[in-house]
Scaffold this motif. Structure first.
Motif, PDB file in Angstrom:
ATOM      1  N   LYS A 407       0.800  -1.226   0.000  1.00  0.00           N
ATOM      2  CA  LYS A 407       0.000   0.000   0.000  1.00  0.00           C
ATOM      3  C   LYS A 407       0.832   1.276   0.000  1.00  0.00           C
ATOM      4  CE  LYS A 407      -1.283  -0.936   4.801  1.00  0.00           C
ATOM      5  NZ  LYS A 407      -1.398  -2.410   4.781  1.00  0.00           N
ATOM      6  N   GLU A 540      -2.464   8.072   1.258  1.00  0.00           N
ATOM      7  CA  GLU A 540      -2.707   6.870   2.051  1.00  0.00           C
ATOM      8  C   GLU A 540      -3.725   7.130   3.143  1.00  0.00           C
ATOM      9  OE1 GLU A 540       1.105   6.394   3.567  1.00  0.00           O
ATOM     10  OE2 GLU A 540       1.912   6.279   1.537  1.00  0.00           O
TER      11      GLU A 540
ATOM     12  N   ARG B  19       1.781   8.266  16.557  1.00  0.00           N
ATOM     13  CA  ARG B  19       1.702   6.937  15.977  1.00  0.00           C
ATOM     14  C   ARG B  19       3.054   6.459  15.438  1.00  0.00           C
ATOM     15  NH1 ARG B  19      -2.673   4.420  11.728  1.00  0.00           N
ATOM     16  NH2 ARG B  19      -1.343   2.772  10.926  1.00  0.00           N
ATOM     17  N   TYR B  23       6.825  -2.187  13.200  1.00  0.00           N
ATOM     18  CA  TYR B  23       8.033  -2.691  12.538  1.00  0.00           C
ATOM     19  C   TYR B  23       9.231  -1.856  12.979  1.00  0.00           C
ATOM     20  CZ  TYR B  23       4.915  -5.326   9.503  1.00  0.00           C
ATOM     21  OH  TYR B  23       3.968  -6.189   9.024  1.00  0.00           O
ATOM     22  N   LEU B  24      10.383  -2.459  12.947  1.00  0.00           N
ATOM     23  CA  LEU B  24      11.545  -1.803  13.524  1.00  0.00           C
ATOM     24  C   LEU B  24      12.170  -0.770  12.607  1.00  0.00           C
ATOM     25  CD1 LEU B  24      13.047  -5.082  14.939  1.00  0.00           C
ATOM     26  CD2 LEU B  24      12.038  -3.248  16.294  1.00  0.00           C
ATOM     27  N   GLN B  25      12.083  -1.000  11.326  1.00  0.00           N
ATOM     28  CA  GLN B  25      12.844  -0.159  10.414  1.00  0.00           C
ATOM     29  C   GLN B  25      11.923   0.757   9.611  1.00  0.00           C
ATOM     30  OE1 GLN B  25      14.801  -3.334   8.408  1.00  0.00           O
ATOM     31  NE2 GLN B  25      16.336  -3.598  10.004  1.00  0.00           N
ATOM     32  N   GLU B  28      10.136  -0.404   6.558  1.00  0.00           N
ATOM     33  CA  GLU B  28       9.072  -1.396   6.690  1.00  0.00           C
ATOM     34  C   GLU B  28       7.714  -0.797   7.025  1.00  0.00           C
ATOM     35  OE1 GLU B  28      10.366  -5.337   8.609  1.00  0.00           O
ATOM     36  OE2 GLU B  28      11.548  -3.800   9.594  1.00  0.00           O
ATOM     37  N   ARG B  29       7.686   0.501   7.316  1.00  0.00           N
ATOM     38  CA  ARG B  29       6.409   1.107   7.706  1.00  0.00           C
ATOM     39  C   ARG B  29       5.337   0.867   6.652  1.00  0.00           C
ATOM     40  NH1 ARG B  29       8.059   7.138   8.465  1.00  0.00           N
ATOM     41  NH2 ARG B  29       9.624   6.465   6.961  1.00  0.00           N
ATOM     42  N   GLN B  30       4.161   0.489   7.083  1.00  0.00           N
ATOM     43  CA  GLN B  30       3.067   0.257   6.154  1.00  0.00           C
ATOM     44  C   GLN B  30       2.363   1.572   5.803  1.00  0.00           C
ATOM     45  OE1 GLN B  30       2.133  -3.165   5.005  1.00  0.00           O
ATOM     46  NE2 GLN B  30       4.284  -3.092   5.596  1.00  0.00           N
ATOM     47  N   TYR B  31       2.403   2.530   6.696  1.00  0.00           N
ATOM     48  CA  TYR B  31       1.746   3.827   6.472  1.00  0.00           C
ATOM     49  C   TYR B  31       2.724   4.964   6.753  1.00  0.00           C
ATOM     50  CZ  TYR B  31      -2.454   0.962   6.698  1.00  0.00           C
ATOM     51  OH  TYR B  31      -3.402   0.004   6.466  1.00  0.00           O
ATOM     52  N   PRO B  32       3.719   5.118   5.863  1.00  0.00           N
ATOM     53  CA  PRO B  32       4.769   6.102   6.154  1.00  0.00           C
ATOM     54  C   PRO B  32       4.239   7.521   6.342  1.00  0.00           C
ATOM     55  CG  PRO B  32       4.998   5.199   3.922  1.00  0.00           C
ATOM     56  CD  PRO B  32       3.965   4.383   4.624  1.00  0.00           C
ATOM     57  N   LYS B  33       3.048   7.791   5.843  1.00  0.00           N
ATOM     58  CA  LYS B  33       2.517   9.130   6.023  1.00  0.00           C
ATOM     59  C   LYS B  33       2.105   9.375   7.471  1.00  0.00           C
ATOM     60  CE  LYS B  33      -1.034  12.236   4.377  1.00  0.00           C
ATOM     61  NZ  LYS B  33      -2.344  12.267   3.717  1.00  0.00           N
ATOM     62  N   TRP B  34       1.631   8.350   8.136  1.00  0.00           N
ATOM     63  CA  TRP B  34       1.104   8.522   9.491  1.00  0.00           C
ATOM     64  C   TRP B  34       2.079   8.053  10.559  1.00  0.00           C
ATOM     65  CZ3 TRP B  34      -2.621  11.606   8.691  1.00  0.00           C
ATOM     66  CH2 TRP B  34      -3.452  11.469   7.574  1.00  0.00           C
ATOM     67  N   ASN B  58       5.202  -7.969  14.309  1.00  0.00           N
ATOM     68  CA  ASN B  58       4.862  -9.131  15.118  1.00  0.00           C
ATOM     69  C   ASN B  58       5.177  -8.879  16.590  1.00  0.00           C
ATOM     70  OD1 ASN B  58       7.606  -9.770  15.674  1.00  0.00           O
ATOM     71  ND2 ASN B  58       7.759 -10.804  13.707  1.00  0.00           N
ATOM     72  N   ARG B  90      -3.562  -6.832  15.596  1.00  0.00           N
ATOM     73  CA  ARG B  90      -2.568  -5.901  15.040  1.00  0.00           C
ATOM     74  C   ARG B  90      -1.177  -6.492  14.903  1.00  0.00           C
ATOM     75  NH1 ARG B  90      -5.865  -2.152  13.077  1.00  0.00           N
ATOM     76  NH2 ARG B  90      -7.296  -1.402  14.651  1.00  0.00           N
ATOM     77  N   PHE B 400      -4.543  -4.659  -0.137  1.00  0.00           N
ATOM     78  CA  PHE B 400      -3.398  -4.095   0.569  1.00  0.00           C
ATOM     79  C   PHE B 400      -3.592  -3.971   2.064  1.00  0.00           C
ATOM     80  CE2 PHE B 400      -2.847  -2.358  -3.735  1.00  0.00           C
ATOM     81  CZ  PHE B 400      -1.731  -3.117  -4.040  1.00  0.00           C
ATOM     82  N   SER B 401      -4.811  -4.115   2.545  1.00  0.00           N
ATOM     83  CA  SER B 401      -4.931  -4.041   3.994  1.00  0.00           C
ATOM     84  C   SER B 401      -5.691  -5.247   4.499  1.00  0.00           C
ATOM     85  CB  SER B 401      -5.606  -2.737   4.413  1.00  0.00           C
ATOM     86  OG  SER B 401      -6.780  -2.532   3.674  1.00  0.00           O
TER      87      SER B 401
END
Lengths: 544, 544
Positions: A407, A540, B19, B23-25, B28-34, B58, B90, B400-401
């Motif tokens: 995404k 997003e 927020r 994820y550590l890196q 890897e962020r799924q929502y880099p905007k938020w 995880n 989550r 995607f989600s």
């Protein structure tokens, strides 16, 4: 007797490499059928298993995983991964590099630069792999990609010419050797000239030894002279050389050619035995015994490790395989491991989580970006424009194994800023095709508006024949004829790109990138949209 | 002056929760905007930020993440997550429980059992959350789901009746209280009776205080009497109560009603300020200042944390907000944290990676499975059969989600064993709909053969109006009329299930599960296919 058997079993198990998920927990495994559970892994390691191949997860998990597996084991493990295209190809957080063929392409105009890049490529991969606990890279691919229809090698090869491949893998191995990590030349005696995916069935080749000497064997000879640590055999039937056995199971190819003629002293490792090319005819026991007697030292990913180990024990017990073969293979394995023993960084067992050293991380990031920008082709001066009704038509293999699309991907989010609505074509969705060769796309299914076409197509194991079967060339013509093609981007397959260039109209903005990673998408689309803003506002949503 | 300002800023920052990705890196962020980058997080924490809400990754990463964030901070942090449906909602590896409404449904026939389940539900969530380092669960949802068209609450609510909700959230809070973790009743004064998603726009309600007292406020009063630690406000406009301000920004609702009338002594926390219901009218600074003056103690997820913090500092400096308000909110926050201070397990900072204690993990797994089996409905005795030409038509919101669908999902792999080919409908793909109310499905696009229909439909923020808009009822009729519906499964929305039951023919195998997790898919499909084998051979390929 029992204790002797146990000892024998432990020794045999040492020569096996099984597959595990890079994720820590069983429930997270992406391929539970192929990736053993933690319980099973722990048992096998306790029983003497000598190696694990890891897939998936991020670099921090990988590091933790390597530590845990080593802790469960009685002996030093071979810890390997298929990271031909950088650690980031399999593990989030690592550098995901453009495929080797992109460097082969650079070689055509700037050989010295390409050689330099190949060396850095190896160094970057090796340094990151090592800092996560891996000690064996299953690369470089030494295949010469002399068949554009090859469904499984394609961009994974370093070139189409044996001499170019030799020079580049030689440089890559130099990059590795500085880092003291094990390497693996594959897929012996050369997997370039096939149009069948050996993950699905056994390819048959008609080459004799003269032809192999002239083409396929050249990079392997180079790799051997550069002291490559291992050679992986291919699941191919070379009927003029051994009409009965695929290369992996062939004494002629393993022992006569690779060991005796080419004088290779390192580890011979099979490709994964559970691939259909082997599995459809031989069960785990048969395949393992045959490969081991044929000359392999290391047995990779049998379908059933227990059965395969037991079968080799039985073959040794019964005298079918001499005990000396076992001893030789064990010696070779230990010799290889000795080379990397002292290279585990001292801080490895203290440091809890891995954030790559800043300076090196920046270098690696720059390098990954440089490869992308050097290898991408912006075909002409035409640029994409704003629209309020565009379709961003993206073609991927599968929504479930797509590393290139999530995404946060620029390929989705950047066009949407310019008025393009995302529409994704994939194997599990409604087909966009209709039964009409000159108008193959069912345009009704796509809706109205100009179409930006982004094709993620490259050689990829298990995706069936190479995707030339999807009539993209005619589809592009069809869209052009009705003035609905606003732009075209190919990620991956250079041969498809070449063919499309023959039909694409001059004024259509179009581009090619060998790499399909997010940064490649970003660079290509920023160029095509003339987007100067590096902090593009991505469209997003957030979760509740 | 400068140091006073810095002190003030640090104190104000303590009341903010931003927020971050689990994820550590950064990559890897799924929502880099938020989700803030690690650098930005580190800065804010250094400057005094008081809390972080985590999403994704995880349980092992979560644990590491909580440690790292705490290490970067100057003070004890509020570390929270939206884990209304168990930690696994989550974070991979945690228990993913069926949504609360499934327990509300059990309550109808077995109230005592439902109350017991709700308590275990709380305990399981709390124990797992705590062992990962979280100290604040953003639950329970105290909304009464009295509007079946509600697009965002739906199955997240514990029931449709205020008394049932009260009993169940009371039991849930008991489960939490044994574990000493902070709780949060939401969304005050009640988000059940809306048909608009406040993530997208501001819902307007016509309820007066009498109505609220009769319905919506009842569970909140219960939660307060059970010493709930925090109450989260809703982004709703209750025009009869405060016609100018959404509840989150309303002094009447926060201070007059919640603080004074209901006598709530704990933390008032806003819902995420960047949701469109607030964000479309108020910027980060305005929203934060208004919420804080209206009575909120904790400001959650402003669009721009720096601006929001600065704006509150300025409002205090200028006397617009009295310094006592700041002091009171700080005191409340510290009091709450005192309660959980000693509850960080001792081994937390030694133990490197988290594998839940075996006994507890087994208990939790059994509980999660029990909830699924107790809440699923196999409607009749008819069963699915083998076919060689079936279509497994799966409807999800987005590829995607989708947590419910990945390549290892039973919903994909089990039907394929019986001859069903997967076809996935989702927002980003070719539409299966045509403009014909009685024959809404474009059958040509789906191809020939019997269709097994699996609909993943539930209240889900950001997915627009509830998906009743997709004409599934007519689609089911259409497929029945031409004898092509071989089976029907609904995962999620019970109201859609009820409506479908009115039209479905008697002989069609069909089932409903409130939960959409892999285990629910497994249980439903095993029943419908009469599959006794617990180790179903899943049809998966492996990667190269």
């Amino acid at each position: 007797m029992a204790s002797t058997s146990l000892k024998l079993r432990e020794a045999v198990a040492e020569l096996f490499v099984v597959r595990a998920s890079g994720y820590l927990q069983d429930a997270e495994r992406q391929y539970p059928k192929w990736e053993l559970s933690n319980k099973k892994l722990k048992n096998l390691l306790y029983e003497g298993l000598g190696g694990v191949i890891l897939y998936g997860g991020n670099t921090s998990e990988l590091k933790e995983r390597c530590k845990t597996l080593q802790k469960w084991a009685k002996k030093q493990l071979l810890l390997c991964a298929d990271i031909e295209e950088g650690l980031g190809q399999r593990f989030y957080g690592g550098s995901w590099l453009t495929p080797p063929l992109s460097i082969g392409e650079i070689f055509k105009s700037s050989p010295n630069e390409a050689i330099k890049l190949a060396e850095i490529y190896g160094r970057c991969t090796a340094r990151q792999a090592k800092s996560c606990g891996l000690n064996w890279i299953l690369g470089p691919v030494c295949d010469v990609n002399n068949n554009p229809e090859n469904p499984v090698i394609n961009v994974r090869a370093w070139g189409e010419d044996p001499k170019v491949v030799s020079k580049l893998i030689s440089a890559y191995l130099k990059g590795l050797s500085n880092q003291k990590i094990l390497s693996c030349a594959k897929h012996f005696p050369g997997h370039g000239d096939t149009n069948i995916d050996s993950h699905l069935e056994l390819p048959i080749l008609n080459h004799n030894i003269n032809r192999l000497n002239k083409v396929e064997l050249i990079p392997f000879k180079t790799a051997i002279s550069e002291n490559v640590d291992a050679v992986m055999t291919a699941h191919l039937l070379l009927k003029q050389i051994d009409k009965n056995n695929p290369a992996t199971l062939s004494p002629i190819i393993n022992t006569n050619i690779l060991r005796n003629t080419l004088n290779f002293r390192g580890l011979i490792v099979t490709d994964a035995l559970l691939m259909e090319a082997i599995n459809h005819k031989y069960n785990s026991s048969q395949a393992a015994v045959m490969a081991f007697s044929a000359g392999a030292d290391i047995i990779l990913m049998p379908k059933n490790a227990d059965n395969a180990i037991n079968a080799i024990c039985k073959a040794i017990d019964s005298g079918l395989i001499p005990i000396e073969k076992l001893e030789t293979s064990l010696r070779r394995r230990r010799k290889a491991l000795n080379k990397v023993k002292e290279t585990i960084p001292e801080h490895f067992f203290q440091q809890k989580f891995l954030y790559f050293k800043k300076k090196e991380a920046k270098q690696d990031e720059r390098f990954a970006h440089e490869l992308i920008s050097k290898s991408l082709v912006i075909h002409n001066k035409f640029r994409l424009r704003n629209t309020n009704s565009g379709i961003n038509l993206i073609r991927i293999d599968s929504i479930f194994s797509s590393q290139c699309l999530n995404k946060a991907s620029p390929s989705l989010n950047l066009p949407s800023l310019y008025g393009y609505k995302n529409m994704i074509l994939h194997n599990e969705g409604i087909s966009a095709w209709q039964n009409d060769l000159t108008n193959p796309l069912n345009l009704k299914s796509l809706g109205e508006g100009p179409i930006l076409l982004q094709l993620f197509i490259r050689g990829r194991p298990f995706s069936g024949k190479i995707n030339f079967k999807e009539p993209w060339i005619n589809a592009v013509k069809q869209l052009q004829d009705i003035n609905r093609l606003s732009g075209l981007i190919i990620y991956g397959n250079p041969y498809l790109w070449d063919k499309l260039l023959e039909v694409i109209e001059k004024h259509i903005p179009c581009a090619y990138s060998p790499g399909e990673m997010p940064e490649a998408q970003h660079q290509v689309l920023s160029s095509l949209f003339n987007n100067q803003d590096n902090n593009i506002h991505l469209n997003e949503s957030f979760t509740d």
